[in-house]
Design a protein around this motif. Structure first.
Motif, PDB file in Angstrom:
ATOM      1  N   GLY A  67      35.482 103.910  44.393  1.00 15.85           N
ATOM      2  CA  GLY A  67      35.129 105.082  44.322  1.00 15.85           C
ATOM      3  C   GLY A  67      33.970 105.461  45.361  1.00 15.85           C
ATOM      4  N   LYS A  68      33.452 106.707  45.364  1.00 18.59           N
ATOM      5  CA  LYS A  68      32.453 107.154  46.242  1.00 18.59           C
ATOM      6  C   LYS A  68      31.145 106.390  46.324  1.00 18.59           C
ATOM      7  N   PHE A  69      30.659 106.103  47.278  1.00 21.29           N
ATOM      8  CA  PHE A  69      29.429 105.274  47.477  1.00 21.29           C
ATOM      9  C   PHE A  69      29.419 103.969  46.652  1.00 21.29           C
ATOM     10  N   SER A  70      30.604 103.403  46.675  1.00 25.57           N
ATOM     11  CA  SER A  70      30.754 101.986  45.995  1.00 25.57           C
ATOM     12  C   SER A  70      30.163 101.014  46.718  1.00 25.57           C
ATOM     13  N   VAL A 112      27.564 100.925  48.423  1.00 25.78           N
ATOM     14  CA  VAL A 112      25.997 101.094  48.278  1.00 25.78           C
ATOM     15  C   VAL A 112      25.740 100.854  46.624  1.00 25.78           C
ATOM     16  N   LYS A 113      26.711 100.954  45.678  1.00 25.53           N
ATOM     17  CA  LYS A 113      26.275 100.963  44.494  1.00 25.53           C
ATOM     18  C   LYS A 113      26.478  99.105  44.330  1.00 25.53           C
ATOM     19  N   ASP A 114      27.468  98.347  45.058  1.00 27.65           N
ATOM     20  CA  ASP A 114      27.651  97.192  44.969  1.00 27.65           C
ATOM     21  C   ASP A 114      26.267  96.332  45.433  1.00 27.65           C
ATOM     22  N   LEU A 115      25.592  96.959  46.464  1.00 26.71           N
ATOM     23  CA  LEU A 115      24.427  96.400  46.969  1.00 26.71           C
ATOM     24  C   LEU A 115      23.251  95.979  45.903  1.00 26.71           C
ATOM     25  N   PHE A 116      23.593  96.963  44.851  1.00 26.35           N
ATOM     26  CA  PHE A 116      22.567  96.926  43.676  1.00 26.35           C
ATOM     27  C   PHE A 116      22.945  96.330  42.314  1.00 26.35           C
ATOM     28  N   SER A 117      24.228  96.049  42.177  1.00 25.66           N
ATOM     29  CA  SER A 117      24.910  95.805  41.154  1.00 25.66           C
ATOM     30  C   SER A 117      24.336  94.462  40.517  1.00 25.66           C
TER      31      SER A 117
END
Length: 338
Positions: free
Chosen positions: A22-25, A27-32
């Motif tokens: 999805g959207k911004f995935s 970027v989200k993965d960088l902090f997951s």
């Protein structure tokens, strides 16, 4: 026999990121922190004696490379201990690397822009070899490989076979106690393969070098190794002699290579399989008019088997041979023998 390699409950886990969508995935993965832990090597216990040549084999993804990387100090174990010649590889890297030699895939330890001879001389100084030791080892390499013919060539201009010969010389040059060879003969012709096997055998017998060989070329295992270790799904499933592996299939096991007049149907294959238990017979389609049947002649009525095949598709040619080591290893991988 004194052990030079000791592995106790050795395990290695890798964290695999569960990627978002999805959207911004990205970027989200960088902090997951959402990870799945996968175990590549699971509680391995293994002792290898000084001077052994051991074949360490298994299917792709079995854990071979991960284990070798822990043995060479590239990876740190998640659990358990690894001891090689008295060193913990990942803790004593500087001292340890002088005790081992590694040939892995296409990673070269030669200097690309130097001549072969200059590359060897650089290694002589790096590993603090005396002039006498260097001269004696080069004499052996010259006897077995005629290596001086390549001295003036730049490493970048060597053929694949010439380069691999030089890599083997480089790894044996400084008298390591243990060498790890990963696919040392891949893509090479039989002449070069024979030379590499010969020099490994000689250095093993004369200097007591311990050799750990990982390869998919079973002929290397047969030519060099008295002991075979098979790993699958991170666990050792076989650790014994080559002769013991051959005995797994029994003395009455035969391979019947059949060439048929008509195309072999799936229906025929399933019918034949249904006639006998899986324990006593395996069918390996080789082409649409060729099948290899591995069977126990004491349990399978070969005449009835051939009559069924002849009735359905006709038989053009039959050849009966003993079970090949490649077939034994493949059956072990597939879980048919262990």
């Amino acid at each position: 026999m004194e052990n030079i390699i000791e592995l106790k409950n050795l395990s290695k886990d890798f964290k695999i990121l569960n990627k978002k969508s999805g959207k911004f995935s990205v970027v989200k993965d960088l902090f997951s922190t959402d990870y799945t832990v996968e175990r590549a090597v699971n509680q391995i216990n293994l002792n290898i004696g000084k001077g052994e040549i051991v074949g360490f084999i298994g299917p792709n993804g079995a854990g071979k490379s991960t284990t070798i990387k822990m043995l060479t100090g590239v990876l740190v174990p998640t659990e358990g201990t690894v001891l090689v010649n008295g060193f913990i590889p990942y803790k004593h890297r500087v001292k340890y690397v002088k005790e081992i030699g590694v040939v892995m895939g296409q990673r070269s330890q030669l200097w690309w822009d130097l001549s072969v001879e200059d590359s060897f001389k650089v290694m002589k100084e790096m590993y603090e070899l005396s002039d006498a030791e260097y001269a004696e080892n080069m004499r052996i390499f010259e006897e077995e490989l005629c290596i001086s013919e390549l001295f003036d060539k730049s490493v970048r201009h060597l053929s694949l076979g010439q380069k691999m010969l030089c890599e083997i010389v480089a790894v044996l040059l400084y008298n390591p106690k243990v060498i790890f060879l990963d696919e040392p003969t891949i893509g090479l012709d039989i002449s070069v393969k024979t030379k590499i096997r010969k020099i490994i055998k000689r250095m093993n017998s004369q200097q007591g070098v311990t050799v750990i060989l990982t390869t998919h070329d079973i002929s290397d295992i047969e030519a060099l190794c008295d002991r075979v270790v098979i790993i699958d799904h991170g666990t050792i499933i076989f650790d014994d002699s080559m002769n013991k592996m051959k005995q797994l299939v029994g003395s009455e096991r035969k391979i019947i290579e059949i060439t048929t007049k008509k195309v072999i149907s799936d229906e025929l294959t399933e019918k034949i399989k249904g006639m006998f238990t899986k324990e006593h017979l395996q069918i390996n389609p080789a082409s649409n008019k060729r099948m290899d049947i591995i069977c126990d002649s004491g349990e399978v009525d070969i005449n009835e088997l051939l009559l069924q095949i002849m009735e359905y598709v006709g038989i053009e040619d039959i050849n009966t041979v003993g079970v090949k080591i490649e077939d034994i290893v493949r059956q072990v991988y597939e879980g048919n023998l262990l």
